[in-house]
Motif scaffolding. Structure first.
Motif, PDB file in Angstrom:
ATOM      1  N   PRO A  67       0.808  -1.237   0.000  1.00 50.24           N
ATOM      2  CA  PRO A  67       0.000   0.000   0.000  1.00 50.24           C
ATOM      3  C   PRO A  67       0.828   1.267   0.000  1.00 50.24           C
ATOM      4  O   PRO A  67       0.329   2.335  -0.367  1.00 50.24           O
ATOM      5  N   GLU A  68       2.081   1.176   0.398  1.00 46.83           N
ATOM      6  CA  GLU A  68       2.940   2.355   0.436  1.00 46.83           C
ATOM      7  C   GLU A  68       3.588   2.647  -0.909  1.00 46.83           C
ATOM      8  O   GLU A  68       4.186   3.705  -1.093  1.00 46.83           O
ATOM      9  N   ASP A  69       3.492   1.734  -1.852  1.00 49.91           N
ATOM     10  CA  ASP A  69       4.140   1.912  -3.148  1.00 49.91           C
ATOM     11  C   ASP A  69       3.363   2.881  -4.033  1.00 49.91           C
ATOM     12  O   ASP A  69       2.156   3.102  -3.831  1.00 49.91           O
ATOM     13  N   PRO A  70       4.007   3.465  -5.062  1.00 55.75           N
ATOM     14  CA  PRO A  70       3.324   4.413  -5.972  1.00 55.75           C
ATOM     15  C   PRO A  70       2.131   3.814  -6.696  1.00 55.75           C
ATOM     16  O   PRO A  70       1.246   4.545  -7.122  1.00 55.75           O
ATOM     17  N   VAL A  71       2.095   2.487  -6.824  1.00 53.31           N
ATOM     18  CA  VAL A  71       0.994   1.862  -7.548  1.00 53.31           C
ATOM     19  C   VAL A  71      -0.353   2.190  -6.913  1.00 53.31           C
ATOM     20  O   VAL A  71      -1.351   2.381  -7.604  1.00 53.31           O
ATOM     21  N   THR A  72      -0.397   2.269  -5.581  1.00 56.47           N
ATOM     22  CA  THR A  72      -1.658   2.551  -4.900  1.00 56.47           C
ATOM     23  C   THR A  72      -2.140   3.961  -5.194  1.00 56.47           C
ATOM     24  O   THR A  72      -3.317   4.191  -5.495  1.00 56.47           O
ATOM     25  N   ALA A  73      -1.227   4.919  -5.114  1.00 53.49           N
ATOM     26  CA  ALA A  73      -1.601   6.304  -5.401  1.00 53.49           C
ATOM     27  C   ALA A  73      -2.046   6.465  -6.844  1.00 53.49           C
ATOM     28  O   ALA A  73      -3.012   7.170  -7.141  1.00 53.49           O
ATOM     29  N   TYR A  74      -1.346   5.805  -7.765  1.00 48.91           N
ATOM     30  CA  TYR A  74      -1.713   5.905  -9.179  1.00 48.91           C
ATOM     31  C   TYR A  74      -3.082   5.292  -9.435  1.00 48.91           C
ATOM     32  O   TYR A  74      -3.916   5.873 -10.129  1.00 48.91           O
ATOM     33  N   THR A  75      -3.336   4.129  -8.878  1.00 45.56           N
ATOM     34  CA  THR A  75      -4.576   3.408  -9.151  1.00 45.56           C
ATOM     35  C   THR A  75      -5.797   4.153  -8.643  1.00 45.56           C
ATOM     36  O   THR A  75      -6.855   4.128  -9.269  1.00 45.56           O
ATOM     37  N   THR A  76      -5.672   4.816  -7.519  1.00 45.90           N
ATOM     38  CA  THR A  76      -6.827   5.467  -6.902  1.00 45.90           C
ATOM     39  C   THR A  76      -6.883   6.965  -7.155  1.00 45.90           C
ATOM     40  O   THR A  76      -7.854   7.602  -6.771  1.00 45.90           O
ATOM     41  N   GLY A  77      -5.877   7.525  -7.777  1.00 42.73           N
ATOM     42  CA  GLY A  77      -5.787   8.972  -7.910  1.00 42.73           C
ATOM     43  C   GLY A  77      -6.543   9.547  -9.083  1.00 42.73           C
ATOM     44  O   GLY A  77      -7.041   8.844  -9.969  1.00 42.73           O
ATOM     45  N   VAL A  78      -6.621  10.847  -9.106  1.00 49.44           N
ATOM     46  CA  VAL A  78      -7.326  11.598 -10.158  1.00 49.44           C
ATOM     47  C   VAL A  78      -6.672  11.385 -11.514  1.00 49.44           C
ATOM     48  O   VAL A  78      -7.339  11.358 -12.548  1.00 49.44           O
ATOM     49  N   LEU A  79      -5.357  11.220 -11.531  1.00 50.05           N
ATOM     50  CA  LEU A  79      -4.652  11.088 -12.797  1.00 50.05           C
ATOM     51  C   LEU A  79      -5.167   9.913 -13.607  1.00 50.05           C
ATOM     52  O   LEU A  79      -5.506  10.056 -14.793  1.00 50.05           O
ATOM     53  N   SER A  80      -5.236   8.721 -12.997  1.00 49.86           N
ATOM     54  CA  SER A  80      -5.618   7.517 -13.744  1.00 49.86           C
ATOM     55  C   SER A  80      -7.128   7.353 -13.868  1.00 49.86           C
ATOM     56  O   SER A  80      -7.596   6.680 -14.793  1.00 49.86           O
ATOM     57  N   THR A  81      -7.899   7.930 -12.965  1.00 47.17           N
ATOM     58  CA  THR A  81      -9.351   7.724 -13.000  1.00 47.17           C
ATOM     59  C   THR A  81     -10.109   8.847 -13.711  1.00 47.17           C
ATOM     60  O   THR A  81     -11.282   8.671 -14.046  1.00 47.17           O
ATOM     61  N   TRP A  82      -9.443   9.987 -13.956  1.00 48.17           N
ATOM     62  CA  TRP A  82     -10.122  11.093 -14.642  1.00 48.17           C
ATOM     63  C   TRP A  82      -9.281  11.723 -15.750  1.00 48.17           C
ATOM     64  O   TRP A  82      -9.742  11.845 -16.891  1.00 48.17           O
ATOM     65  N   VAL A  83      -8.070  12.132 -15.423  1.00 51.42           N
ATOM     66  CA  VAL A  83      -7.276  12.888 -16.397  1.00 51.42           C
ATOM     67  C   VAL A  83      -6.935  12.041 -17.621  1.00 51.42           C
ATOM     68  O   VAL A  83      -7.153  12.462 -18.767  1.00 51.42           O
ATOM     69  N   ILE A  84      -6.394  10.844 -17.412  1.00 47.09           N
ATOM     70  CA  ILE A  84      -6.006   9.991 -18.538  1.00 47.09           C
ATOM     71  C   ILE A  84      -7.209   9.594 -19.395  1.00 47.09           C
ATOM     72  O   ILE A  84      -7.161   9.723 -20.623  1.00 47.09           O
ATOM     73  N   PRO A  85      -8.324   9.111 -18.812  1.00 48.48           N
ATOM     74  CA  PRO A  85      -9.460   8.756 -19.690  1.00 48.48           C
ATOM     75  C   PRO A  85     -10.052   9.950 -20.425  1.00 48.48           C
ATOM     76  O   PRO A  85     -10.482   9.821 -21.572  1.00 48.48           O
ATOM     77  N   LEU A  86     -10.103  11.124 -19.787  1.00 46.65           N
ATOM     78  CA  LEU A  86     -10.598  12.304 -20.486  1.00 46.65           C
ATOM     79  C   LEU A  86      -9.678  12.684 -21.652  1.00 46.65           C
ATOM     80  O   LEU A  86     -10.148  13.121 -22.717  1.00 46.65           O
ATOM     81  N   THR A  87      -8.379  12.501 -21.453  1.00 46.08           N
ATOM     82  CA  THR A  87      -7.429  12.741 -22.541  1.00 46.08           C
ATOM     83  C   THR A  87      -7.675  11.774 -23.689  1.00 46.08           C
ATOM     84  O   THR A  87      -7.656  12.159 -24.865  1.00 46.08           O
ATOM     85  N   TYR A  88      -7.914  10.507 -23.372  1.00 47.59           N
ATOM     86  CA  TYR A  88      -8.208   9.516 -24.404  1.00 47.59           C
ATOM     87  C   TYR A  88      -9.482   9.878 -25.172  1.00 47.59           C
ATOM     88  O   TYR A  88      -9.540   9.728 -26.401  1.00 47.59           O
ATOM     89  N   ILE A  89     -10.501  10.317 -24.454  1.00 47.92           N
ATOM     90  CA  ILE A  89     -11.760  10.683 -25.118  1.00 47.92           C
ATOM     91  C   ILE A  89     -11.538  11.826 -26.102  1.00 47.92           C
ATOM     92  O   ILE A  89     -12.037  11.810 -27.239  1.00 47.92           O
ATOM     93  N   LEU A  90     -10.794  12.842 -25.676  1.00 42.66           N
ATOM     94  CA  LEU A  90     -10.508  13.967 -26.564  1.00 42.66           C
ATOM     95  C   LEU A  90      -9.761  13.504 -27.812  1.00 42.66           C
ATOM     96  O   LEU A  90     -10.089  13.918 -28.934  1.00 42.66           O
ATOM     97  N   ALA A  91      -8.759  12.637 -27.624  1.00 42.72           N
ATOM     98  CA  ALA A  91      -8.003  12.136 -28.768  1.00 42.72           C
ATOM     99  C   ALA A  91      -8.895  11.332 -29.712  1.00 42.72           C
ATOM    100  O   ALA A  91      -8.784  11.457 -30.945  1.00 42.72           O
ATOM    101  N   MET A  92      -9.808  10.542 -29.158  1.00 37.47           N
ATOM    102  CA  MET A  92     -10.700   9.749 -30.002  1.00 37.47           C
ATOM    103  C   MET A  92     -11.687  10.620 -30.764  1.00 37.47           C
ATOM    104  O   MET A  92     -11.943  10.392 -31.954  1.00 37.47           O
ATOM    105  N   LEU A  93     -12.252  11.623 -30.101  1.00 40.24           N
ATOM    106  CA  LEU A  93     -13.228  12.488 -30.754  1.00 40.24           C
ATOM    107  C   LEU A  93     -12.626  13.217 -31.940  1.00 40.24           C
ATOM    108  O   LEU A  93     -13.301  13.454 -32.956  1.00 40.24           O
ATOM    109  N   VAL A  94     -11.375  13.583 -31.828  1.00 38.30           N
ATOM    110  CA  VAL A  94     -10.712  14.305 -32.912  1.00 38.30           C
ATOM    111  C   VAL A  94     -10.093  13.348 -33.928  1.00 38.30           C
ATOM    112  O   VAL A  94     -10.220  13.533 -35.146  1.00 38.30           O
ATOM    113  N   GLY A  95      -9.430  12.299 -33.432  1.00 37.85           N
ATOM    114  CA  GLY A  95      -8.620  11.465 -34.299  1.00 37.85           C
ATOM    115  C   GLY A  95      -9.356  10.405 -35.079  1.00 37.85           C
ATOM    116  O   GLY A  95      -8.991  10.116 -36.228  1.00 37.85           O
TER     117      GLY A  95
END
Length: 374
Positions: A67-95
């Motif tokens: 639980p102390e490793d970076p994997v936990t923060a990444y898995t539960t954080g805003v980056l992987s649960t919101w920022v990355i998927p929203l970036t993917y959606i934008l790329a798909m809508l345009v590309g």
């Protein structure tokens, strides 16, 4: 545009850094991909440990994480649960629509005089489209708290399409750059070449390398359940202590060099040589040089961070067991997706730069000299 993309990368990196300092509640499960370096580490649970009740009933292997490793923060954080998927959606809508249009447009040009150029751009558009289409299920995966619900087969397929087409796009761009280099710097040699045959062989080699890139993802397990978090991850956490991973370490390093480093070096050399030779000409090539440089800078900004972080993460992971760079690598991969959706517009931008004797093929052309680039 060139200023906006680096700014986006810096913002995403800042989000990742803030997450790793505090967030320790969940983690991801990933593939037993035979030593693929772009993942967090997972550990086989002790036989005496009881699995928590919230684990989905499944026969899939389970992994444990610290639980102390970076994997936990990444898995539960805003980056992987919101920022990355929203970036993917934008790329798909345009590309997706733009690359689909380019494919339809170039298909009717296959009988044209510039067949070799059309083939290379068809290859690029197809690779970009496959990459963007592979993002659909990953968007659901990230929004679902990094919990994969579509089964092992689909996880392997999506992972293979994603990473294989990242390599394929970079290699195709290198092939286009090399073709431009020959036409401008070595025009007499270029005239004597069998351009159609060479273009077809180039595409064949690229897809052979593509096949080599996806084989590990298709042959080994990609999804694992994380015992502490009750989620099933797809290609994010691996049992790196398993013996099956170690033989593929040199294989993956060679693949990174062929898929990222070599195309990048080819693009640098080709661009610098073309700009230098045009600069020595008596004609005014400045409009084209500016646009060509912008296209090159965008390529560097989109592909170089992922290539560097990929290698650094690989080295740290297998030398010291440190997987802290994986979150940053995932951010950098988002830039590769942006390049895939920008490719059609960059081609249009180059084609609209009608400088003096330059001749461009609309939407899919690269630098030509009259009666040379065919």
């Amino acid at each position: 545009m060139a200023d906006l993309v680096p700014g986006l990368l810096i913002c995403l990196m800042a989000v990742q850094s803030s997450q790793q300092e505090g967030n320790s509640t969940r983690t991801k499960t990933n593939i037993q991909v035979g030593a693929i370096p772009k993942t967090f580490k997972g550990y086989k649970p002790n036989q005496t440990n009881q699995l928590p009740a919230l684990i989905h009933p499944s026969s899939d292997p389970h992994l444990q994480v610290n639980p102390e490793d970076p994997v936990t923060a990444y898995t539960t954080g805003v980056l992987s649960t919101w920022v990355i998927p929203l970036t993917y959606i934008l790329a798909m809508l345009v590309g997706v629509p733009s690359n689909a249009y380019i494919l339809a447009f170039l298909r009717v040009r296959l009988s044209s005089k510039s067949f070799s150029t059309v083939v290379l751009y068809l290859n690029l558009a197809l690779s970009d489209l496959l990459l963007l289409l592979s993002l659909g299920l990953r968007v659901h995966y990230h929004f679902n708290g990094n919990d994969w619900i579509f089964g092992e087969v689909s996880c392997r397929l999506i992972t293979a399409l994603f990473y294989g087409n990242v390599y394929c796009s970079a290699q195709t761009i290198a092939g286009i750059s090399l073709k431009r280099y020959l036409a401008v710097v070595k025009p007499f040699l270029y005239r004597r070449m069998a351009k159609t045959t060479l273009a077809l062989w180039t595409c064949l080699v690229i897809w052979i390398l593509y096949g080599a890139a996806i084989v590990p993802e298709l042959l080994v397990r990609q999804s694992y359940q994380i015992t502490q978090l009750g989620i099933t991850t797809c290609h994010d956490v691996l049992p790196l202590e398993e013996k099956s991973h170690f033989p593929l370490v040199p294989y993956r390093m060679v693949l990174v060099c062929l898929g990222f480093i070599l195309p990048f070096l080819i693009c640098i050399y080709a661009h610098v040589s073309v700009v230098y030779h045009l600069g020595q000409s008596a004609c005014d090539w400045r409009p084209f040089i500016r646009v060509s440089t912008l296209v090159f800078v965008i390529f560097v900004v989109c592909f170089l961070p992922s290539g560097i972080l990929h290698i650094l993460h690989y080295i740290k992971l297998f030398s010291s067991g440190d997987d802290g760079l994986y979150g940053y690598y995932r951010v950098a991969v988002c830039l590769c997706c942006f390049h895939s959706c920008l490719d059609p517009f960059l081609c249009i931008l180059v084609s609209k730069t009608a400088a003096s004797e330059l001749q461009f093929i609309s939407l899919h052309g690269i630098l030509q000299r009259p009666a040379v680039m065919t």
